[in-house]
Design an enzyme around this catalytic site. Structure first.
Site, short mmCIF file in Angstrom:
data_model
loop_
_atom_site.label_atom_id
_atom_site.label_comp_id
_atom_site.label_asym_id
_atom_site.label_seq_id
_atom_site.Cartn_x
_atom_site.Cartn_y
_atom_site.Cartn_z
NE ARG A 172 -3.33 -2.85 0.36
CZ ARG A 172 -3.91 -3.61 1.30
NH1 ARG A 172 -3.32 -3.81 2.46
NH2 ARG A 172 -5.05 -4.21 1.04
CG ASP A 180 -3.00 -5.93 -1.21
OD1 ASP A 180 -4.08 -5.77 -1.81
OD2 ASP A 180 -2.93 -6.45 -0.08
CG HIS A 191 -6.05 -8.56 -1.30
ND1 HIS A 191 -6.24 -7.27 -0.86
CD2 HIS A 191 -6.91 -9.32 -0.59
CE1 HIS A 191 -7.17 -7.25 0.08
NE2 HIS A 191 -7.61 -8.48 0.26
CG ASP A 210 -6.52 -11.60 2.36
OD1 ASP A 210 -5.72 -12.03 1.52
OD2 ASP A 210 -6.57 -10.41 2.72
CD GLU A 211 -10.32 -8.60 2.92
OE1 GLU A 211 -10.99 -7.99 3.77
OE2 GLU A 211 -9.29 -8.12 2.40
CD1 TRP A 215 -3.49 -4.96 8.41
CD2 TRP A 215 -2.68 -5.48 6.39
NE1 TRP A 215 -3.54 -6.33 8.26
CE2 TRP A 215 -3.06 -6.67 7.04
CE3 TRP A 215 -2.14 -5.56 5.10
CZ2 TRP A 215 -2.91 -7.93 6.45
CZ3 TRP A 215 -2.00 -6.80 4.52
CH2 TRP A 215 -2.38 -7.97 5.19
CB THR A 216 1.07 0.77 5.06
OG1 THR A 216 1.20 0.05 3.81
CG2 THR A 216 1.98 0.15 6.08
C1 ACM Z 1 -6.63 -9.18 5.94
O1 ACM Z 1 -6.64 -8.26 6.74
N1 ACM Z 1 -7.41 -9.15 4.86
C2 ACM Z 1 -5.77 -10.34 6.10
#
Ligand code: ACM
Ligand code: ZN
Length: 535
Positions: free
Chosen positions: A137, A166, A237, A310-311, A444-445
């Site tokens: 990020r 990402d 991502h 994820d997601e 996370w940034t």
């Molecule tokens: C995450 O925060 N999606 C691992």
């Protein structure tokens, strides 16, 4: 000597008291079995004592290997005649020196003269004590990463989970796919003012690590007892990679790496398919992923590869002939099973390289996850599949949101959450103690663009994480707060920024709610701007 962070498991002062005059030390004698830590041990002690040390002398610190101690463990015995260290391995020896050094340096940039006589017996509660750094990020670069590695070593943390790709950026050179960094490592602006805002700045973000630089940083970390675990997030991502190679998607769309975070901006522009997964049905996708993994695994000796996982949305897979055909030929009933199949495929591939896969807890969605895959548990809501995985013998690393998401405002997750963490709060029982590999703080940034803010979010949370991951004894938050204050001169010594107490320990519930609201939808720097920032 003041109480250090993390607290050693046992400190027994000598019955008859007494001290050893640290300034007498003229040499360090390191067992050849521990020689890989020798250089750093000399440098740390020489800096603290302000003089050169020899390899033999009349007042040595003696450091011996002790077969009965486990890796990372150590013992320090101090009497009026000197200091003797025993260590289970080279990292244990380094940790012993950190304990001596940190304990003698509280409040100053030089060692205290007197070390009290007594014995320290110390070993970690968890084998995995990690920090996730998101450089996708925003990109911070080599100097900041090395600074964090130095301080992680002081805190006896031993895993750097490096989030290198990402939607917003690809940060690692891959020779087979040069467009990943040529196209995927730059964007010309970023969303600002929080998740609920549509405001954008005009500051370009770019940067990536060459393979040579990665090797250098990995070696720097190893010298400090830190394993670096790369994360290449997939199948979602992955927008920065899809910007470089649009054929990775089920539909070939021409899109840049994202400048926005989350759904607020794309939805405001009618872009509903902003969050996309790579196409699993086309064989070229897995070929790409194997090519990336081949190069990444060569650079990182750690026995893990992090796939993210994820997601991942599944809607495009539903309408993609290639994905549907693959599902049919494999007899898969739904797209969740397709995700499960994909994760297991990559797990097999990584296994063929002698490594284990690790993924966020969504990798359990397919319901048939290879038991060797380590699950990293992050979701705010309880995920019972994680406990099921552990019951079946699987391993887990815990990064649950409310304790370990260090990007969140302190008003939302104060320091106490991290310090008080206990896996039993989250449905684990003592029966599974040996299945919980450890804990990890996630930085996370999306809303962090400078080293100063990065450090503000991280300190003193790193101290709380160190204590929660290393020390197994009873907790006392009030005393911990005092110890955090005693520790600040050490953070100053490293030139670190950190949050002040009224921010990491917010007490007024109305002010807390107001800060959280502002943070999400008006000013993500609301706390940072209230702090006395060091730089
Ligand atoms: C995450 O925060 N999606 C691992
Ligand atoms: Zn597809």
């Amino acid at each position: 000597m003041k109480e250090i962070i993390p607290r050693p498991q046992s400190v027994i002062p000598a019955k008859k008291g007494g001290t050893y005059d640290f300034t007498k030390v003229d040499s360090v004698v390191v067992d050849p079995k521990l020689s890989s830590s020798e250089k750093l041990i000399f440098s740390l002690l020489e800096k603290g004592l302000g003089k050169k040390l020899a390899k033999e002398g009349t007042a040595p610190i003696k450091i011996d290997f002790a077969a009965e101690l486990s890796p990372q463990s150590y013992r320090i015995e101090v009497d009026e005649d000197g200091i003797k260290i025993s260590a289970g391995d080279a990292i244990g020896a380094l940790y012993a020196v950190q304990t001596l050094r940190v304990g003698s340096m509280m409040g100053t940039d030089k060692f205290d003269k007197e070390v009290p006589c007594g014995k320290v017996n110390d070993y970690p509660r968890y084998k995995w004590r990690g920090i996730l750094l998101d450089e996708a990020r925003h990109f911070f670069g080599e100097d900041e990463v090395k600074k964090l590695l130095d301080v992680m070593c002081m805190h006896k943390l031993n895993v750097l989970h490096w989030h290198l790709s990402d939607d917003q950026g690809w940060r690692i050179e891959i020779k087979k796919y040069p467009l990943l960094t040529e196209v995927g490592s730059s964007r010309d602006k970023s969303q600002i003012h929080g998740w609920l805002s549509t405001d954008v700045d005009d500051v370009p973000v770019s940067g990536f690590y060459t393979q040579e630089k990665i090797k250098e940083i990995v070696a720097y970390a190893a010298e400090r007892g830190i394993s670096v675990i790369p994360e290449i997030d997939m199948p979602a991502h992955l927008a920065a990679a899809m910007a470089a190679y649009p054929w990775l998607g089920c539909r070939e769309l021409k899109r840049d790496p994202h400048y926005y975070f989350g759904s607020r901006i794309p939805l405001s522009q009618g872009i509903k398919d902003w969050n996309r997964s790579a196409c699993i049905g086309k064989p070229t996708t897995l070929e790409f992923i194997r090519g990336v993994i081949d190069e990444v695994c060569e650079l990182f000796p750690a026995p893990y590869f992090h796939i993210g996982g994820d997601e991942a949305p599944k809607d495009e897979w539903k309408n993609c002939p290639a994905c549907q055909q693959l599902m049919q030929s494999l007899g898969l009933k739904n797209e969740k099973q397709l995700q499960g199949w994909f994760i297991n495929e990559v797990a097999q591939y990584v296994k063929s390289k002698g490594k284990r896969l690790i993924g966020w807890n969504e990798v359990l969605e397919g319901n048939n996850l290879d038991r060797d895959v380590v699950v990293q548990y992050w979701t705010p809501q309880r995920d019972y599949r994680v406990i099921k995985h552990v019951k079946k013998g699987g391993n887990v690393v815990i990064s649950k949101h409310k304790y370990f998401y260090f990007d969140m405002p302190y008003a939302q997750y104060p320091l106490k959450n991290t310090y008080m963490f206990n896996p039993y709060f989250e449905g684990f029982t003592s029966m599974y103690d040996n299945k919980v590999k450890g804990i990890e703080g996630a930085l996370w940034t999306e809303w962090i663009s400078t080293p100063s803010k990065l450090e503000f979010q991280l300190f003193p949370r790193m101290e709380a994480l160190a204590e929660a991951s290393w020390y197994g004894g009873p907790k006392n938050f009030k005393k911990f707060l005092q110890r955090v204050k005693d520790y600040t001169p050490l953070l100053d010594m490293y030139g670190l920024n950190y949050a002040k107490e009224e921010i990491y320990r917010p007490t007024n519930p109305f002010a807390r709610v107001k800060t959280i609201r502002t943070w999400y939808g008006g000013n993500e720097n609301v706390e940072y701007e209230k702090n006395d920032n060091k730089h």
